[in-house]
Design a protein around this motif. Structure first.
Motif, short mmCIF file in Angstrom:
data_model
loop_
_atom_site.label_atom_id
_atom_site.label_comp_id
_atom_site.label_asym_id
_atom_site.label_seq_id
_atom_site.Cartn_x
_atom_site.Cartn_y
_atom_site.Cartn_z
N ARG A 283 0.88 -1.03 -0.01
CA ARG A 283 0.07 -0.04 -0.11
C ARG A 283 1.02 1.39 0.17
NH1 ARG A 283 -4.51 -0.27 3.99
NH2 ARG A 283 -6.40 1.02 2.91
N TYR A 284 1.91 1.16 0.84
CA TYR A 284 2.91 2.27 0.85
C TYR A 284 3.55 2.56 -0.25
CZ TYR A 284 7.40 4.67 1.70
OH TYR A 284 8.46 5.50 1.72
N LYS B 140 2.23 9.01 -6.57
CA LYS B 140 2.75 10.66 -6.31
C LYS B 140 3.83 10.91 -7.55
CE LYS B 140 2.77 10.74 -1.42
NZ LYS B 140 3.70 10.55 -0.09
N GLU C 49 1.26 4.03 -2.95
CA GLU C 49 0.93 5.49 -2.80
C GLU C 49 2.11 6.31 -3.29
OE1 GLU C 49 -0.45 5.54 1.21
OE2 GLU C 49 -2.39 4.94 0.62
#
Ligand SMILES: Cc1ncc(COP(=O)(O)O)c(C=O)c1O
Length: 370
Positions: A318-319, A326, A322
């Protein structure tokens, strides 16, 4: 009598809505980024055959007329290509719809359906909607455990799903193992082999299941025009199976389930084997590039035979998802697919693959320096 609540079917109450790969438009809106690469939904980065586009333009003149419900021209052409009978083919609004038709037609309360843990999530969702019980057998190193799946058969088992190559791991099952599984599964249990990524596979260990259709009346093979044919938006896929199963499915099917543009585009696509071969070759090159780069970064991954790779990480998927977002790179976080510390990336064009690798390097460097 007064009711305070609109009652929803029990089977639906605890379900969650499907979370699909993030659309490009949504990321543009949310992050205000111009250039975005989507490597999240195993789509074809090379689009579709020019023949498909031409045929859609022509077919646009007919949009005021309903399509033919069983897409007979397309089914006939597919039958000739695959050397099977036309009445062994059912077209669906994506192979998603064929999965839904199968569970809607054959699954009722408490019936058991065996599938891998983890595999394509629509099997489980459809089984739950229809009141069945998914029986999930863990993968072994990302590969279906066919022996475990066989041992899980009970008198309640109605259906078994084998996703080959498996989504999300990209692995295939060994030829001999699948052959003996097909032979062993009792004939009253539907054995559904999902081959959505069939055209990408180049390994000799991959079993050709088509020859079993004649002899195994419980075998269902699923294929799609969404992947290598690049027609995901049109929603057209198909199932190959005994005519007796198709006769039941068509009682449940919407009358006009596949639309005219989809039928025309799929029909024309079959005349362009060069496009398919080129996509398979470029995918293979992209896979090798990504595998080399990932290995150089010290990362491991499941051995993929499809157009995506599941990468193992030291960080929560998940990190990484994300952080990549970006930078304008959309991939799938493994946490949505049943593997916490992984991401699944679709193999893109060479430029897209390079951008993904650079962005992933940035994420890893950033986490090392903090
Ligand atoms: C294994 C598998 N089966 C079926 C599908 C559904 O494909 P479609 O409904 O687009 O034909 C997908 C889509 O990602 C998939 O990965």
């Amino acid at each position: 009598m007064t009711f305070t609540k609109i009652l929803v079917r029990k089977n639906i109450e605890n379900l969650s809505a499907y979370v699909s790969g993030k659309p490009i438009e949504e990321v543009q809106r949310e992050l205000g980024l111009e250039s975005i690469v989507k490597l999240a939904s195993n789509e074809n980065p090379y689009g579709c055959s020019p023949l498909a586009k031409e045929s859609m333009l022509i077919e646009m003149e007919q949009t005021s007329f309903y399509p033919e419900g069983m897409a007979p021209s397309l089914a006939e052409k597919l039958a000739r290509k695959l050397n099977i009978k036309q009445d062994n083919i059912i077209l669906g609004n994506g192979s998603d719809e064929v999965i839904r038709l199968l569970t809607r037609t054959y699954i009722q309360q408490d019936d058991e359906v065996i599938m891998a843990d983890v595999t394509f999530p629509r099997y489980e969702t459809n089984v739950l909607i229809d009141g069945g019980t998914p029986v999930k057998i863990p993968l072994i190193n990302g590969v279906h455990d066919l022996q475990g799946m066989y041992e899980a058969i009970t008198e309640k088992t109605r259906m078994i799903f084998v996703c080959n190559p498996n989504n999300p791991t990209g692995t295939i099952v060994q030829k001999e193992k699948l052959r003996s599984f097909i032979e062993k599964v009792p004939k009253h249990i539907l054995l559904i082999v999902d081959e959505a990524y069939y055209e990408y596979v180049e390994d000799e260990e991959y079993l050709e299941t088509l020859p079993f259709l004649n002899t195994h009346s419980n075998l269902v093979i699923l294929r799609t025009f969404s992947k290598i044919y690049g027609l995901a938006a049109l929603r057209i896929g198909y199932g190959l199976m005994d005519v007796s199963i198709i006769q039941e499915l068509i009682k449940v099917k919407e009358p006009f389930n596949t639309n005219r543009l989809a039928q025309a585009a799929a029909f024309a696509s079959l005349d362009d084997p060069t496009f398919v071969a080129q996509c398979a070759r470029k995918n293979e090159e992209g896979r090798r590039y990504l595998e080399n780069e990932l290995s150089e970064m010290g990362l491991t991954f499941f051995p993929s035979h499809a157009n995506f790779i599941m990468v193992k990480l030291n960080h929560p998927g998940r990190y990484v998802f994300e952080e990549l977002l970006k930078q304008g790179v959309i991939i799938r976080s493994g946490h949505l697919l049943g593997y916490e510390n992984t991401i699944r990336v679709t193999i893109g064009t060479p430029l897209e693959n390079e951008r993904f690798i650079k962005s992933l390097q940035n994420v890893i460097n950033k986490t090392l320096s903090t």
